[in-house]
Motif scaffolding. Structure first.
Motif, PDB file in Angstrom:
ATOM      1  N   GLY A 244       0.814  -1.210   0.000  1.00  0.00           N
ATOM      2  CA  GLY A 244       0.000   0.000   0.000  1.00  0.00           C
ATOM      3  C   GLY A 244       0.843   1.254   0.000  1.00  0.00           C
ATOM      4  O   GLY A 244       0.550   2.226  -0.711  1.00  0.00           O
TER       5      GLY A 244
ATOM      6  N   PHE B  18      -3.027  -3.040   3.361  1.00  0.00           N
ATOM      7  CA  PHE B  18      -3.020  -2.114   2.224  1.00  0.00           C
ATOM      8  C   PHE B  18      -3.880  -0.885   2.529  1.00  0.00           C
ATOM      9  O   PHE B  18      -3.471   0.254   2.282  1.00  0.00           O
ATOM     10  CB  PHE B  18      -3.547  -2.854   0.992  1.00  0.00           C
TER      11      PHE B  18
ATOM     12  N   ARG C 192      -3.021   3.161   3.125  1.00  0.00           N
ATOM     13  CA  ARG C 192      -3.750   4.211   2.406  1.00  0.00           C
ATOM     14  C   ARG C 192      -4.263   5.273   3.369  1.00  0.00           C
ATOM     15  O   ARG C 192      -4.107   6.471   3.153  1.00  0.00           O
ATOM     16  CB  ARG C 192      -4.917   3.599   1.630  1.00  0.00           C
TER      17      ARG C 192
END
Length: 95
Positions: free
Chosen positions: A17, A74, A78
């Motif tokens: 990510g 991930f 973010r």
């Protein structure tokens, strides 16, 4: 699946990510100065997606639980990067 597998899948998702969204941020920053914005956008997308898909393939290793944990990692990456790059100005809506 043991604790070590869970930790590795989560960390792998965070690394993927971080790579994906940092690369996206760099691409967006370069768009105003490039002579070929479409080539940069498509090339960056294909490169980022290829690396992330390969990374998830290696993380999953045939177990759907690892896929879920990697996806959570991930999304954690973010969320943290959005908070880090968020502008400091607050938009206030008065009614």
């Amino acid at each position: 699946m043991n604790t070590w597998d869970i930790i590795l899948a989560g960390l792998g998702g965070i690394v993927l990510g971080t790579f994906y969204f940092t690369s996206l941020w760099i691409t967006v920053q370069q768009l105003p100065t490039t002579l070929w914005p479409l080539r940069l956008t498509i090339g960056s997308l294909l490169g980022r997606m290829g690396i992330v898909l390969l990374g998830f393939y290696l993380i999953i290793d045939g177990e759907w639980q690892r896929a879920l944990i990697g996806l959570v990692g991930f999304l954690v990456a973010r969320t943290l990067l959005i908070r880090r790059w968020q502008p400091n100005n607050k938009i206030k809506f008065d009614l």
